[in-house]
Design an enzyme around this catalytic site. Structure first.
Site, PDB file in Angstrom:
ATOM      1  N   LYS A  46       2.266  62.566  60.707  1.00  0.00           N
ATOM      2  CA  LYS A  46       2.929  61.567  59.869  1.00  0.00           C
ATOM      3  C   LYS A  46       4.380  61.351  60.302  1.00  0.00           C
ATOM      4  O   LYS A  46       4.833  60.219  60.465  1.00  0.00           O
ATOM      5  CB  LYS A  46       2.892  62.004  58.408  1.00  0.00           C
ATOM      6  CG  LYS A  46       3.725  61.107  57.493  1.00  0.00           C
ATOM      7  CD  LYS A  46       4.087  61.768  56.196  1.00  0.00           C
ATOM      8  CE  LYS A  46       5.155  60.938  55.489  1.00  0.00           C
ATOM      9  NZ  LYS A  46       5.655  61.557  54.265  1.00  0.00           N
ATOM     10  N   ASN A  47       5.133  62.429  60.465  1.00  0.00           N
ATOM     11  CA  ASN A  47       6.561  62.299  60.757  1.00  0.00           C
ATOM     12  C   ASN A  47       6.817  61.672  62.124  1.00  0.00           C
ATOM     13  O   ASN A  47       7.843  61.025  62.326  1.00  0.00           O
ATOM     14  CB  ASN A  47       7.250  63.659  60.648  1.00  0.00           C
ATOM     15  CG  ASN A  47       7.320  64.154  59.212  1.00  0.00           C
ATOM     16  OD1 ASN A  47       7.213  63.361  58.279  1.00  0.00           O
ATOM     17  ND2 ASN A  47       7.488  65.447  59.032  1.00  0.00           N
ATOM     18  N   MET A  62      17.320  73.857  53.166  1.00  0.00           N
ATOM     19  CA  MET A  62      17.625  72.473  53.504  1.00  0.00           C
ATOM     20  C   MET A  62      17.472  71.488  52.345  1.00  0.00           C
ATOM     21  O   MET A  62      18.060  70.406  52.370  1.00  0.00           O
ATOM     22  CB  MET A  62      16.770  72.035  54.699  1.00  0.00           C
ATOM     23  CG  MET A  62      17.092  72.835  55.956  1.00  0.00           C
ATOM     24  SD  MET A  62      15.986  72.543  57.355  1.00  0.00           S
ATOM     25  CE  MET A  62      16.422  70.874  57.819  1.00  0.00           C
ATOM     26  N   ARG A  92      10.772  55.974  52.524  1.00  0.00           N
ATOM     27  CA  ARG A  92      11.982  56.495  53.153  1.00  0.00           C
ATOM     28  C   ARG A  92      11.995  56.259  54.658  1.00  0.00           C
ATOM     29  O   ARG A  92      13.039  56.017  55.257  1.00  0.00           O
ATOM     30  CB  ARG A  92      12.122  57.990  52.852  1.00  0.00           C
ATOM     31  CG  ARG A  92      13.468  58.511  53.326  1.00  0.00           C
ATOM     32  CD  ARG A  92      13.821  59.868  52.782  1.00  0.00           C
ATOM     33  NE  ARG A  92      15.187  60.186  53.152  1.00  0.00           N
ATOM     34  CZ  ARG A  92      16.259  59.825  52.471  1.00  0.00           C
ATOM     35  NH1 ARG A  92      16.115  59.139  51.368  1.00  0.00           N
ATOM     36  NH2 ARG A  92      17.467  60.135  52.882  1.00  0.00           N
ATOM     37  N   ASP A 101       8.902  71.847  55.694  1.00  0.00           N
ATOM     38  CA  ASP A 101       7.693  71.276  55.105  1.00  0.00           C
ATOM     39  C   ASP A 101       6.588  72.312  54.884  1.00  0.00           C
ATOM     40  O   ASP A 101       5.628  72.045  54.162  1.00  0.00           O
ATOM     41  CB  ASP A 101       7.141  70.152  55.993  1.00  0.00           C
ATOM     42  CG  ASP A 101       7.946  68.870  55.853  1.00  0.00           C
ATOM     43  OD1 ASP A 101       8.696  68.754  54.868  1.00  0.00           O
ATOM     44  OD2 ASP A 101       7.836  67.992  56.727  1.00  0.00           O
ATOM     45  N   ASP A 140      10.025  61.314  48.650  1.00  0.00           N
ATOM     46  CA  ASP A 140       9.849  62.526  47.846  1.00  0.00           C
ATOM     47  C   ASP A 140      11.105  62.877  47.067  1.00  0.00           C
ATOM     48  O   ASP A 140      12.219  62.727  47.563  1.00  0.00           O
ATOM     49  CB  ASP A 140       9.524  63.725  48.762  1.00  0.00           C
ATOM     50  CG  ASP A 140       8.064  63.737  49.155  1.00  0.00           C
ATOM     51  OD1 ASP A 140       7.273  63.090  48.467  1.00  0.00           O
ATOM     52  OD2 ASP A 140       7.747  64.409  50.145  1.00  0.00           O
TER      53      ASP A 140
END
Length: 435
Positions: free
Chosen positions: A22-23, A342, A97, A320, A121
């Site tokens: 996804k990223n 983070m 985002r 993640d 998120d």
């Protein structure tokens, strides 16, 4: 809101293929805006966030053709830049985002890029300063409407420069790189993110004609070119999903094989799970997790002190997967401190695990101590709401290991990051129903 109904306590068996990352997809899809030529992309995950971005590109005028499952062509040869100033764009861009990464390519190619303040998120503040500070250093003029929460950058011609990023932001680095490839002269980006997804973007841009060196390091040197051409690209498998399946296998004492994981791009992920006592076997390019019938034991540090697992920019451990690690630790032998450095809100889902019987002390918004049950006491089924993508899957793993039938509401959050997750889990024996 959709709901998953999950009957836990059953062992799973078989193999599972991770989806495309996804990223990576969110970066790569924005890069098609850099050229008027056709770009073919393979292994695109069929998930909400990615599909939202594809639809946004269509509204911007990109010609999109689906070749087969996960394979598309994109051609940005006749864009409708007026869409960027429309009310509809303010709605579309705010819902994702990842849409922030259209700004760099549009600025580089057309001299202007706009974006509404994006959502995503609720995992804590994620500043956009790195993105815009980098673009300003390349020569862009920045504007922000506080009333409309709308950002804009404009420039007649970007010029290469040296910059030291305050944070190694992955999306920030991607945005700056995509702007710099068409800038005049040389750009040096120090403290650049170096995640595999960013490496993939740089490799793709180089195939398109860009001149980027230092790929994989935290210093990128980019010699600007006049234009870029088309190319073909294949996404990596999603490392977050791979880690999720490792955790799922351990928690349910199941034997699973995760296929085609691209081992060389997993970094420290396998070893972090091994620190929890989980057996992670390399079989070619697959991961095999044997059934942990006797459970798994958390390692201590060499001096005997409690293990701490924390996140960090690559090549550190990805934030993640910390929620997955936390859930898996609830049934381990021993204790571990989870330190989420983070993002300040990602541990707030632990109250749901505590309701299920987990022994967790939430020290503060960033740290939680987990005391494992060693499977002597199973988690209890309950009704939960998914707060974000990663916590949602962590709760799903907890529910699959728990005794009884659980329900998870707001599963649209999970669908944003995981492709047909209920169907794929049923294929390996999970009792999960979408209602």
């Amino acid at each position: 809101m959709g709901t998953f109904k999950i009957e836990g306590g059953h062992k799973l068996k078989g193999s599972i293929q991770p989806q495309g990352a996804k990223n990576e997809a969110l970066q790569i899809l924005c890069a098609v805006l850099l050229t008027p030529e056709k770009v073919t992309i393979n292994n695109i995950p069929d998930i909400i966030d990615v599909n939202k971005l594809i639809n946004l590109l269509k509204k911007l005028g990109v010609k999109v053709e689906k070749l087969s499952k996960g394979s598309y062509t994109f051609q940005a040869d006749d864009l409708d830049l007026k869409y960027l100033e429309s009310d509809q764009f303010k709605i579309d861009g705010r819902g994702l985002r990842g849409s922030i990464m259209i700004v760099g390519p549009l600025l580089a190619r057309f001299g202007k890029g706009y974006i509404p303040k994006p959502g995503g998120d609720k995992i804590g503040r994620r500043r956009l300063d790195t993105h815009f500070e980098g673009l300003i250093k390349l020569g862009a003029k920045f504007g922000y409407s506080r009333e409309e929460q709308f950002y804009g950058v404009e420039a007649e011609k970007l010029k290469g420069t040296y910059m030291l990023l305050e944070e190694a932001s992955v999306t920030g680095t991607a945005n700056i790189v995509m702007a710099a490839v068409l800038a005049e002269g040389q750009t040096t980006i120090y403290n650049a993110a170096c995640e595999p997804y960013l490496q993939q973007l740089c490799k793709m841009l180089n195939r398109m004609g860009a001149k980027i060196s230092g790929v994989g390091s935290n210093m990128l040197i980019i010699d600007g070119v006049e234009s870029l051409g088309g190319t073909e690209h294949r996404m990596l498998p999603d490392m977050i999903e791979i880690g999720s399946w490792i955790g799922l296998a351990a928690m349910t004492k199941s034997e699973l094989t995760i296929k085609n994981v691209s081992w060389n791009d997993l970094g420290v992920i396998p070893n972090v799970f091994r620190k929890l006592g989980i057996t992670v076997e390399k079989q070619g390019d697959d991961i095999h997790i044997p059934a942990h019938t006797d459970g798994y034991e958390i390692q201590s540090f060499i001096d005997g002190s409690i293990l701490t697992i924390s996140d960090a920019p690559w090549p550190g451990f990805t934030p993640d997967l910390l929620s997955i690690i936390l859930v898996v630790a609830t049934q381990a032998r021993g204790s571990v401190l989870i330190h989420q450095k983070m993002f300040e809100s990602r541990l707030f889902f632990v109250d749901k695990l505590i309701d299920m019987g987990a022994k967790i002390i939430l020290c503060d918004p960033h740290r939680a101590t987990v005391i494992g049950h060693d499977f002597k006491s199973t988690l209890k089924a309950t009704t939960m709401t998914s707060p974000d993508i990663r916590a949602g899957v962590s709760l799903l793993i907890a529910a699959l290991s728990a005794k009884g039938t659980s329900t998870i509401q707001n599963i649209e959050q999970i669908d944003r990051g995981y492709e047909n997750i209920d169907e794929r889990l049923r294929a390996i024996g999970a009792r999960i129903e979408r209602v």
